[in-house]
Design an enzyme around this catalytic site. Sequence first.
Site, PDB file in Angstrom:
ATOM      1  N   CYS A  85       6.444   0.827   1.990  1.00  0.00           N
ATOM      2  CA  CYS A  85       6.997   0.379   0.709  1.00  0.00           C
ATOM      3  C   CYS A  85       8.313  -0.346   0.963  1.00  0.00           C
ATOM      4  O   CYS A  85       9.039  -0.020   1.913  1.00  0.00           O
ATOM      5  CB  CYS A  85       7.249   1.573  -0.217  1.00  0.00           C
ATOM      6  SG  CYS A  85       5.727   2.285  -0.864  1.00  0.00           S
ATOM      7  N   CYS A 167       3.989  -1.943  -2.269  1.00  0.00           N
ATOM      8  CA  CYS A 167       4.629  -0.933  -3.114  1.00  0.00           C
ATOM      9  C   CYS A 167       6.151  -1.002  -3.004  1.00  0.00           C
ATOM     10  O   CYS A 167       6.680  -1.572  -2.054  1.00  0.00           O
ATOM     11  CB  CYS A 167       4.129   0.468  -2.757  1.00  0.00           C
ATOM     12  SG  CYS A 167       4.214   0.857  -0.996  1.00  0.00           S
TER      13      CYS A 167
END
Length: 263
Positions: A85, A167
Amino acid sequence: VPVGILMWRPPPKQWKGEGTTAHLYEILLGRCYTYTQIVRPELGHKDCQKIGKAFTKAFLSKDPCSSTEQDYQPLMELTDEPVPCDKTLFWSKSSELAHDYTRVRQDMFTLEDTLLGYMADGLKWCGDPGSSEMNYHSCPDWREDCSNNSFSVFWNTVSKRFAEDACGVVHVVLNGSIRNTFDERSTFGRVEVFNLRPEKVNRLQAWVMHDLGSVHSDSCSSSSVNDLKQILKRRSITFSCQNNYRPIRLLQCVKNPGHSSCR
Ligand code: N1C
């Protein structure tokens, strides 16, 4: 054995685009091993033989103008790879700069810093329904022949997965020296923006970069960038934008240290 029947093949079609890259299969295999053994040894368990076969199987003996996402599904399943992420970097019309940046920021990933993007970057390929060989003479051109060609469908498919997997805070390098800084017809504008998952992407950070010394400049306040902002708003993803992000500007300056905006 009726040799004549076995040996005759219809000649490969003449397309407007350049043909398959010479030694494509060997290049794909070599890049797969380089990536999984040297660049990211944590992927050393990936089976490059299988991946190479799945890659060519996706397009050989098929009409190169009727390529589908499903053709590439087996290849996609063999090459899944997590990107942490906050570390995804998209780009549009700014390929060189974005890749210069991730070369220095080794923790960040463009699609070409993942296995499948790394393998395919800069290559061309297509097959022919009448033959089990690659067509080294010509391949369909996106504009002049067909848009669903083996090569474009591949980039659409892998770009879609790359965006779906992203993400946290995701980033994009945009080119502020062209008119359509955000281009709705580009892979970024057409595929990636619409496949970000709002439940796991909190924000898109755009960096609008100007070429050193370019006269025309689009910036974060231009209408095309505003279009991007509106699309994201509708999709409940926060947007933030910065002009000439300094770490990337410094990379431009490394290549042109004498330029006035580098003093
Ligand atoms: O159409 P674009 O840029 O907006 O595509 C870039 C965007 C990136 O964020 C990548 O994740 O889409 C992904 N991508 C590639 O990684 C890629 N590598 C090589 C899309 N296309 C890619 N290519 C080839 O460059 C492919 O032939 C495609 O058509 C161009 C896209 O370049 P662009 O217009 O500058």
